[in-house]
Design a protein around this motif. Structure first.
Motif: not given
Length: 312
Positions: A217, A236-237, A240, A243, A245
């Motif tokens: 995370t 992309l899920g 996300m 969280r 980068r």
């Protein structure tokens, strides 16, 4: 002066006019110049030098002695030992560099080691700390860790208190990489050794999917090498969900202000570690300038631990 010269994918050592230092610049007699992946790409016509840099003369890093000062240059004096990252032109007998981009060579360090510091250690330090914000206690994964940037990244991460896992495809190089403080694994199934807080990606697109799946995370991926490919699908899920980068970074095209800032960061945080001996610069092999073609071939062949350096 003599310089390595790239023309139509071929490599020569040929004569060029001596460069002259401009305002705030140093003229440096090059004594060592490291080879990097960007030089290999430039030879293939895939990575041209930025505007203002010599277009035919490769070389992103060098170390040598100041032989002349341009108007207004005051940071160094003639005879000083300096090293720097440049947009090109480092693989030559002479090179010019703005004094703000130059750094002093740590005391007692040999020329081959000095020639392998600037691009390698600046890239690793900038990616890990300026970009990714690696912190003590975090878990770092370094892909393709046997080269100059990989071994630099391992040592800098360990010096700051991070835990390091490194992937190395060549089994014969794994013990040598482990000596720098990493747990070394085969690239296959690397995600099983996660989760990772930071991933330093030196290989490229094939690792992207597993990289994202193996992030902790708030994890971060810094991409600084794409030799195995530049395009991949991205979930992309998954990004996300943690969280996370993803960021990319290069040094070569940066403006002077940013290169100077990176150089000052290296002077503060890395050069003392090198001078004390707690961080070292592994040199796999050296070649004289007139054997540049052989040096490039050795780089392309792989199987190296650390840097290949041209000596003038």
């Amino acid at each position: 002066m003599k310089a390595v010269t790239v023309r139509d994918g071929e490599l020569f050592v040929s004569d060029h006019p001596d460069p002259e230092p401009g305002s705030g610049e140093l003229l440096v007699r090059v004594l060592a110049a490291g080879l990097n992946g960007a030089d290999m790409m430039q030879r293939r016509g895939l990575y041209p030098a930025p505007p203002g840099a010599p277009q035919e003369i490769p070389g992103l890093e060098f170390a040598g002695e100041v032989v002349a000062l341009g108007p207004g240059a005051r940071r160094f004096q003639e005879g000083d030992r300096v090293m720097a990252v440049v947009g090109g032109g480092g693989q030559a007998e002479l090179v010019t560099v703005h004094e703000r981009a130059a750094m002093p060579v740590p005391g007692g360090l040999g020329w081959p080691e000095a020639g392998g510091i600037p691009e390698t250690f600046t890239t690793a330090h900038d990616a890990l700390f300026t970009q990714a914000g690696l912190k003590p206690g975090e878990h770092l994964l370094v892909h393709g860790a046997a080269g100059g940037v990989g071994t630099a990244g391992i040592q800098l991460a360990r010096a700051t208190g991070a835990r390091v896992t490194a992937t190395v495809r060549n089994e014969q190089l794994r013990a040598g990489v482990a000596d720098f403080g990493a747990e070394v694994i085969d690239p296959a199934g690397f995600e099983e050794n996660g989760p990772f807080d930071v991933i330093l990606e030196l290989v490229g697109a094939p690792n992207l999917g597993a990289n994202v799946r193996s992030l902790a995370t708030l994890g971060r991926i810094v991409i600084i090498g794409i030799s195995a490919g530049a395009k991949a699908e991205l979930n992309l899920g998954a990004l996300m969900g943690t969280r996370a980068r993803i960021m990319g970074s290069t040094l070569r095209p940066r403006p002077l202000e940013e290169k100077a800032a990176a150089a000052r960061a290296l002077e503060r945080s890395v050069l003392p570690l090198i001078e004390s001996g707690s961080v070292r610069v592994p040199v796999h092999a050296t070649y004289p300038l007139d054997q540049a073609a052989e040096a490039y071939d050795a780089f392309a062949a792989g199987g190296k631990l650390g840097k290949i350096v041209l000596i003038t």
